[in-house]
Structure formats: structure tokens, C-alpha cells
Write a protein that holds these residues in place. Structure first.
Motif, PDB file in Angstrom:
ATOM      1  N   ILE A  25       0.850  -1.202   0.000  1.00 40.53           N
ATOM      2  CA  ILE A  25       0.000   0.000   0.000  1.00 40.53           C
ATOM      3  C   ILE A  25       0.883   1.248   0.000  1.00 40.53           C
ATOM      4  N   LEU A  26       1.868   1.269   0.876  1.00 41.87           N
ATOM      5  CA  LEU A  26       2.739   2.440   0.979  1.00 41.87           C
ATOM      6  C   LEU A  26       3.517   2.682  -0.302  1.00 41.87           C
ATOM      7  N   CYS A  27       3.986   1.613  -0.942  1.00 38.77           N
ATOM      8  CA  CYS A  27       4.705   1.775  -2.214  1.00 38.77           C
ATOM      9  C   CYS A  27       3.806   2.396  -3.273  1.00 38.77           C
ATOM     10  N   HIS A  28       2.557   1.958  -3.331  1.00 37.82           N
ATOM     11  CA  HIS A  28       1.623   2.556  -4.292  1.00 37.82           C
ATOM     12  C   HIS A  28       1.384   4.037  -3.976  1.00 37.82           C
ATOM     13  N   LEU A  29       1.332   4.368  -2.702  1.00 40.55           N
ATOM     14  CA  LEU A  29       1.088   5.762  -2.315  1.00 40.55           C
ATOM     15  C   LEU A  29       2.306   6.654  -2.529  1.00 40.55           C
ATOM     16  N   THR A  30       3.489   6.066  -2.710  1.00 40.50           N
ATOM     17  CA  THR A  30       4.653   6.895  -3.039  1.00 40.50           C
ATOM     18  C   THR A  30       4.503   7.507  -4.422  1.00 40.50           C
ATOM     19  N   HIS A  31       3.595   6.965  -5.231  1.00 40.80           N
ATOM     20  CA  HIS A  31       3.344   7.484  -6.580  1.00 40.80           C
ATOM     21  C   HIS A  31       2.197   8.490  -6.605  1.00 40.80           C
ATOM     22  N   GLY A  32       1.686   8.853  -5.438  1.00 40.79           N
ATOM     23  CA  GLY A  32       0.644   9.865  -5.368  1.00 40.79           C
ATOM     24  C   GLY A  32      -0.624   9.356  -4.716  1.00 40.79           C
ATOM     25  N   ARG A  33      -1.570  10.271  -4.547  1.00 36.99           N
ATOM     26  CA  ARG A  33      -2.855   9.956  -3.916  1.00 36.99           C
ATOM     27  C   ARG A  33      -3.579   8.856  -4.675  1.00 36.99           C
ATOM     28  N   LYS A  34      -4.257   8.024  -3.896  1.00 35.00           N
ATOM     29  CA  LYS A  34      -5.044   6.945  -4.490  1.00 35.00           C
ATOM     30  C   LYS A  34      -6.373   6.819  -3.752  1.00 35.00           C
ATOM     31  N   GLU A  77      -9.659   9.800  -0.569  1.00 37.40           N
ATOM     32  CA  GLU A  77      -8.351   9.483  -1.120  1.00 37.40           C
ATOM     33  C   GLU A  77      -7.358   9.325   0.024  1.00 37.40           C
ATOM     34  N   TYR A  78      -6.294   8.597  -0.262  1.00 39.70           N
ATOM     35  CA  TYR A  78      -5.228   8.397   0.709  1.00 39.70           C
ATOM     36  C   TYR A  78      -3.920   8.869   0.107  1.00 39.70           C
ATOM     37  N   GLU A  79      -3.050   9.407   0.974  1.00 39.83           N
ATOM     38  CA  GLU A  79      -1.712   9.811   0.553  1.00 39.83           C
ATOM     39  C   GLU A  79      -0.771   9.631   1.726  1.00 39.83           C
ATOM     40  N   LEU A  80       0.519   9.593   1.427  1.00 41.27           N
ATOM     41  CA  LEU A  80       1.501   9.548   2.506  1.00 41.27           C
ATOM     42  C   LEU A  80       1.424  10.855   3.285  1.00 41.27           C
ATOM     43  N   GLU A  82       3.218  13.596   6.014  1.00 37.97           N
ATOM     44  CA  GLU A  82       4.584  14.104   6.111  1.00 37.97           C
ATOM     45  C   GLU A  82       5.454  13.078   6.850  1.00 37.97           C
ATOM     46  N   TYR A  83       4.906  12.496   7.901  1.00 40.62           N
ATOM     47  CA  TYR A  83       5.611  11.455   8.656  1.00 40.62           C
ATOM     48  C   TYR A  83       5.849  10.224   7.775  1.00 40.62           C
ATOM     49  N   GLY A  84       4.842   9.863   6.967  1.00 45.97           N
ATOM     50  CA  GLY A  84       4.968   8.730   6.057  1.00 45.97           C
ATOM     51  C   GLY A  84       6.033   8.953   5.001  1.00 45.97           C
ATOM     52  N   GLU A  85       6.214  10.198   4.599  1.00 48.87           N
ATOM     53  CA  GLU A  85       7.256  10.519   3.612  1.00 48.87           C
ATOM     54  C   GLU A  85       8.643  10.137   4.136  1.00 48.87           C
ATOM     55  N   SER A  86       8.796  10.107   5.453  1.00 48.96           N
ATOM     56  CA  SER A  86      10.090   9.724   6.023  1.00 48.96           C
ATOM     57  C   SER A  86      10.411   8.254   5.761  1.00 48.96           C
ATOM     58  N   LEU A  87       9.429   7.483   5.323  1.00 49.61           N
ATOM     59  CA  LEU A  87       9.628   6.067   4.970  1.00 49.61           C
ATOM     60  C   LEU A  87      10.051   5.878   3.516  1.00 49.61           C
ATOM     61  N   ARG A  88      10.030   6.936   2.741  1.00 47.76           N
ATOM     62  CA  ARG A  88      10.287   6.816   1.291  1.00 47.76           C
ATOM     63  C   ARG A  88      11.617   6.106   1.003  1.00 47.76           C
ATOM     64  N   GLY A  89      12.668   6.446   1.711  1.00 55.84           N
ATOM     65  CA  GLY A  89      13.972   5.808   1.486  1.00 55.84           C
ATOM     66  C   GLY A  89      13.918   4.307   1.742  1.00 55.84           C
ATOM     67  N   LEU A  91      11.206   2.393   1.619  1.00 56.93           N
ATOM     68  CA  LEU A  91      10.352   1.790   0.594  1.00 56.93           C
ATOM     69  C   LEU A  91      11.089   1.674  -0.734  1.00 56.93           C
ATOM     70  N   ASP A  92      11.834   2.718  -1.101  1.00 55.66           N
ATOM     71  CA  ASP A  92      12.618   2.672  -2.341  1.00 55.66           C
ATOM     72  C   ASP A  92      13.653   1.548  -2.280  1.00 55.66           C
ATOM     73  N   ALA A  93      14.306   1.401  -1.129  1.00 54.83           N
ATOM     74  CA  ALA A  93      15.307   0.344  -0.970  1.00 54.83           C
ATOM     75  C   ALA A  93      14.661  -1.039  -1.078  1.00 54.83           C
ATOM     76  N   LEU A  94      13.492  -1.212  -0.476  1.00 57.63           N
ATOM     77  CA  LEU A  94      12.785  -2.496  -0.566  1.00 57.63           C
ATOM     78  C   LEU A  94      12.408  -2.809  -2.011  1.00 57.63           C
ATOM     79  N   CYS A  95      11.936  -1.802  -2.736  1.00 61.52           N
ATOM     80  CA  CYS A  95      11.559  -2.006  -4.146  1.00 61.52           C
ATOM     81  C   CYS A  95      12.786  -2.370  -4.980  1.00 61.52           C
ATOM     82  N   SER A  96      13.883  -1.679  -4.773  1.00 59.53           N
ATOM     83  CA  SER A  96      15.113  -1.965  -5.519  1.00 59.53           C
ATOM     84  C   SER A  96      15.603  -3.378  -5.241  1.00 59.53           C
TER      85      SER A  96
END
Length: 104
Positions: A25-34, A77-80, A82-89, A91-96
């Protein structure tokens, strides 16, 4: 409320983003509101009940933000957050790592 004790800090992380669906869910939300329906379409194997439960838990932990539009019919709609944005790194590492694992 009693303060929770952790043996290792990763336990605290996994308490918030652990499980089969939360990271997805969080990975999908890194691409914007859903909208909920968009998330369901992106994750066809999740049940509606589980999606709703996971979204509520992520919202309660302050990782995502629920946006309700005062329309008829109602739109949510749901979005990350500001606190959730701190997980972006993370989430990106997990995806990679997952992409490399798939190629392996």
C-alpha cells in the motif's frame, strides 16, 4: 497508556509497516494519492476488508492521511503523510532489492 518496549528498533518499524500488505500500500502511495478503489485494482489479491483494515492502521499510526471530499457520492483518497514521507527511502530500498531478487 503503557509505553511499549522493544528489544531492537526494527521491531518498532515492523509494527508499523510489517505484514503482507502495508508496504505494498505504501509503495503505491509513493506514486501519489489513491482512492480505495484504485488501491484495490492495483492489489487484486487483497480483500476489501483487509484493505480497509490496513488503511485504518496506517492512518492511526500517522503514516498516511485520509482525505474526505464533501461530495455526493462521497470521495475518499489516501496519501503519505509528512511522517509517512520519512519512509520513502526504506520503501525505495525495498523495491530496488525486490527488482534485483526477481532478476536473480
Amino acid at each position: 497508556m503503557k509505553e511499549k518496549k522493544y528489544n531492537i528498533s526494527v521491531e518498532a518499524t515492523l509494527e508499523v509497516i510489517g505484514g503482507k500488505w502495508k508496504c505494498v500500500i505504501l509503495c503505491h502511495l509513493t506514486h501519489g494519492r489513491k482512492r480505495t478503489s484504485e488501491l484495490k485494482r492495483l492489489m487484486p489479491d487483497i480483500t476489501q476488508k483487509m484493505l480497509t483494515q490496513q488503511l485504518r492502521e496506517l492512518e492511526a499510526d500517522g503514516v498516511i492521511r485520509r482525505i474526505v471530499y464533501q461530495e455526493v457520492p462521497p470521495r475518499v483518497e489516501y496519501e503519505l503523510s509528512e511522517y509517512g514521507e520519512s519512509l520513502r527511502g526504506i520503501l525505495d530500498a525495498l523495491c530496488s532489492w525486490g527488482e534485483q531478487h526477481i532478476r536473480k
